[in-house]
Design an enzyme around this catalytic site. Sequence first.
Site, PDB file in Angstrom:
ATOM      1  N   THR A   1      -0.171   1.420   6.810  1.00  0.00           N
ATOM      2  CA  THR A   1      -0.024   0.244   5.953  1.00  0.00           C
ATOM      3  C   THR A   1       0.171  -0.979   6.836  1.00  0.00           C
ATOM      4  OG1 THR A   1       1.287  -0.882   4.260  1.00  0.00           O
ATOM      5  CG2 THR A   1       2.471   0.680   5.672  1.00  0.00           C
ATOM      6  N   GLY A   2      -0.488  -2.068   6.476  1.00  0.00           N
ATOM      7  CA  GLY A   2      -0.360  -3.268   7.295  1.00  0.00           C
ATOM      8  C   GLY A   2      -1.566  -4.162   7.108  1.00  0.00           C
TER       9      GLY A   2
ATOM     10  N   THR B   1       0.828  -1.210   0.000  1.00  0.00           N
ATOM     11  CA  THR B   1       0.000   0.000   0.000  1.00  0.00           C
ATOM     12  C   THR B   1       0.861   1.258   0.000  1.00  0.00           C
ATOM     13  OG1 THR B   1      -1.799  -1.120   1.084  1.00  0.00           O
ATOM     14  CG2 THR B   1      -1.641   1.219   1.509  1.00  0.00           C
TER      15      THR B   1
ATOM     16  N   GLY C   1     -10.356  -3.167   3.023  1.00  0.00           N
ATOM     17  CA  GLY C   1      -9.402  -3.096   4.130  1.00  0.00           C
ATOM     18  C   GLY C   1      -9.507  -1.781   4.877  1.00  0.00           C
ATOM     19  N   ASP C   2      -8.442  -1.423   5.572  1.00  0.00           N
ATOM     20  CA  ASP C   2      -8.438  -0.198   6.391  1.00  0.00           C
ATOM     21  C   ASP C   2      -8.138   1.058   5.570  1.00  0.00           C
ATOM     22  OD1 ASP C   2      -5.808  -1.365   6.029  1.00  0.00           O
ATOM     23  OD2 ASP C   2      -5.064   0.272   7.281  1.00  0.00           O
TER      24      ASP C   2
ATOM     25  N   ARG D   1     -13.945  -7.365  -0.806  1.00  0.00           N
ATOM     26  CA  ARG D   1     -13.322  -7.200   0.520  1.00  0.00           C
ATOM     27  C   ARG D   1     -12.774  -5.770   0.611  1.00  0.00           C
ATOM     28  NH1 ARG D   1      -7.892  -5.540   2.067  1.00  0.00           N
ATOM     29  NH2 ARG D   1      -7.505  -6.307   4.160  1.00  0.00           N
TER      30      ARG D   1
ATOM     31  N   GLY E   1      -4.875  -5.101   7.176  1.00  0.00           N
ATOM     32  CA  GLY E   1      -6.065  -4.261   7.279  1.00  0.00           C
ATOM     33  C   GLY E   1      -7.090  -4.710   8.304  1.00  0.00           C
TER      34      GLY E   1
END
Length: 308
Positions: free
Chosen positions: A225-226, A174, A204-205, A202, A228
């Site tokens: 970033t990571g 990301t 994510g964050d 789906r 989510g």
Amino acid sequence: MTKLAIAIHGGAGTITPASMTPELEAAYKAALQAAVDAGYQVLENGGSALDAVEKAVVKLEDTPMFNAGKGSVFTKEGKHEMDASIMWGKTLEAGAVAGVRSIRNPVVLARAIMERSEHVFMSAYGAEEFARMHKLAFEPEAYFYDPYRYKQWCEVRDTGHFMLDHSQEKKFGTVGAVALDARGNVAAATSTGGMTNKNFNRIGDSPVIGAGTYANNRTCAVSCTGHGEYFLRAVVAYDVSCLMEYKGYTLQQACDYVVMDKLVKFGGEGGLVALDTSGEVALPFNSEGMYRACRKQGEAAWVAIYKR
Ligand code: ASP
């Protein structure tokens, strides 16, 4: 006078010297340098923090090495679905998109939603129709194709598993940026293709305001970033801001507590870039590495990949 500052990331994960060739490392560093310079140039020319983060993220979206825009990962259906968000710390205005396809620069669409609609968050078909109406750039499916991402997907496509950009290496690709402009305003933006073989639709964050992205002139600007699923439930970006606003933590203290303590205990691997209105920058991550760069007024740009 406010000190100009910008910080960017291109994802976090198990990024070690052993997993890299010197050529690849040089290419990543050059891409990060180009993006941080592009954003900083905007600030130097008197542009807003919002313009600066958009510019830096567009640069990273256009670079196939990162999992955002061109080079986004494949979904379970072998398609690309992208998420992005942007937030303006001066007014708390925000714009976000989830699950969009064929949009060349999802961050530009997020900003258009913020500035040209009554809404904050749009998804899929509706967001794409909005982009069409506002004449934003579309690209054919082939534009987003990257041979490396395709190989990743082929390895897991029939397994029912999904991977975080590259689960063997646990690399999250990301991209994101935070900036502080000459008027003392902060902004944040984040953009992603999500996770390889992710379930279609789906989310994510990254496009969720407060989780992957947050900006508030009273506190700070944050882009994450990571993994989510963890960052969503930990409401990471807003948590950093809240610790500063309600508990009087410094930026560094808030970031250290959220990323190096709370997230670690929770099992959430990743990191973030953040800055406050005095130009302090924090780039914490609890993974092996994070593609990152920052530039402050009067200082040379700083680019790094591994833990130091
Ligand atoms: N946070 C992103 C997501 O879960 C992944 C990443 O940071 O690379 O979609």
